[in-house]
Design an enzyme around this catalytic site. Structure first.
Site, short mmCIF file in Angstrom:
data_model
loop_
_atom_site.label_atom_id
_atom_site.label_comp_id
_atom_site.label_asym_id
_atom_site.label_seq_id
_atom_site.Cartn_x
_atom_site.Cartn_y
_atom_site.Cartn_z
N SER A 133 0.86 -1.18 0.00
CA SER A 133 0.00 0.00 0.00
C SER A 133 0.90 1.23 0.00
CB SER A 133 -0.94 0.01 1.21
OG SER A 133 -0.20 0.13 2.42
N LEU A 183 -3.47 1.67 7.06
CA LEU A 183 -3.87 2.77 6.19
C LEU A 183 -3.20 2.71 4.83
CD1 LEU A 183 -3.89 5.83 8.63
CD2 LEU A 183 -5.78 4.30 8.01
N HIS A 242 3.58 -5.04 2.88
CA HIS A 242 3.05 -5.64 4.10
C HIS A 242 3.48 -7.08 4.26
CE1 HIS A 242 0.21 -2.36 5.18
NE2 HIS A 242 0.18 -2.17 3.87
N LEU A 271 5.12 -10.77 2.07
CA LEU A 271 5.55 -11.64 0.98
C LEU A 271 5.45 -13.06 1.51
CD1 LEU A 271 7.11 -12.68 -1.58
CD2 LEU A 271 9.20 -12.03 -0.39
N TYR A 302 16.28 -9.96 2.71
CA TYR A 302 15.89 -8.72 2.02
C TYR A 302 17.10 -7.91 1.59
CZ TYR A 302 11.07 -9.72 3.26
OH TYR A 302 9.83 -10.31 3.37
#
Length: 251
Positions: free
Chosen positions: A93, A107, A118, A120, A164
């Protein structure tokens, strides 16, 4: 003419161009990447629940939150489907601050230039195949097509930081968000837009960009499938660095 005698003339005739043994079959694509929608929400949550609850005891997004983001910003999600079956996904988002706060968990800020990733997750039967790095690489390439996106951020537990990092994310520091006893590291990835891809995304709705991504993904998959799991993320990052060196600067 009797009814019996008329029956042969009442039988439907096959088109001469289509033989009975060669009827057209409708098959699902072997591999497909596309944005998710609310109809995918249950499949998404089932994969997420299995992947996270056994490790941390909770999910990043519950079912109602999955539906929430897939309603507000489906274009910031990506699902990987094999023959119509969801095998991996990312949900994101928009966010409009430098660092994540508690509000970022629920939000979507339409005017933001930061994509908050958010979650994976990969289906359990498709893990250890390099699908996580491939999907993340493709997602980050897709974000470069969006003119309003300047970076991607995420929060993860410490043991996931190396994963990551191999995908190009840099550590920003300790995240201010805690969930029960869990603490997180906040990471970011600068989205360096490809000038040609951004212009095409605005003018023609991604067709040429989609072709470029498809070709690059096929190259990446063919390399990763031949490697050991430890090497796969490193190859994904190397390929992206090589791609960036050959692309024009952002406009």
């Amino acid at each position: 003419m009797s009814l019996v005698g008329a029956l042969p003339f009442l039988k439907p005739r096959l088109s001469p161009s289509v033989s009975p043994g060669r009827q057209r079959r409708h098959t699902l694509p072997a591999s497909e990447f596309r944005p998710l929608n609310t109809q995918d929400a249950i499949s998404v949550f089932e994969i997420e629940k299995e992947a996270f609850i056994s490790v941390s005891g909770d999910c990043p997004l519950h079912l109602d939150e999955v539906r929430h983001f897939l309603t507000l910003c489906p274009e910031l999600s990506m699902g990987w489907f094999e023959e119509g079956r969801l095998v991996a996904f990312i949900i994101g988002s928009l966010w409009d601050q430098d660092r994540l706060t508690l509000d970022a968990l629920t939000l979507h800020k339409p005017k933001g230039s930061t994509v908050h990733i958010h979650v994976l997750a990969v289906h359990r039967t498709f893990r250890q195949q390099g699908k996580g790095p491939i999907l993340m690489w493709r997602y980050l390439q897709y974000l470069r097509c969006l003119p309003y996106v300047r970076r991607a951020v995420l929060m993860c537990e410490d043991f996931l930081v190396p994963f990551y990092q191999k995908s190009g994310f840099k550590v920003q520091g300790r995240c201010s968000i805690t969930v029960a006893s869990l603490t997180f590291t906040e990471m970011q990835y600068p989205v360096r837009g490809h000038a040609l891809m951004r212009r095409n995304s605005e003018a023609i709705g991604f067709p040429q960009t989609a072709l470029l991504l498809e070709e690059q993904t096929q190259r990446l998959e063919s390399v990763l499938l031949l490697e050991e799991p430890i090497q796969r993320s490193e190859t994904a990052l190397l390929l992206e660095e090589q791609t960036q060196r050959t692309e024009p600067a952002d406009v």
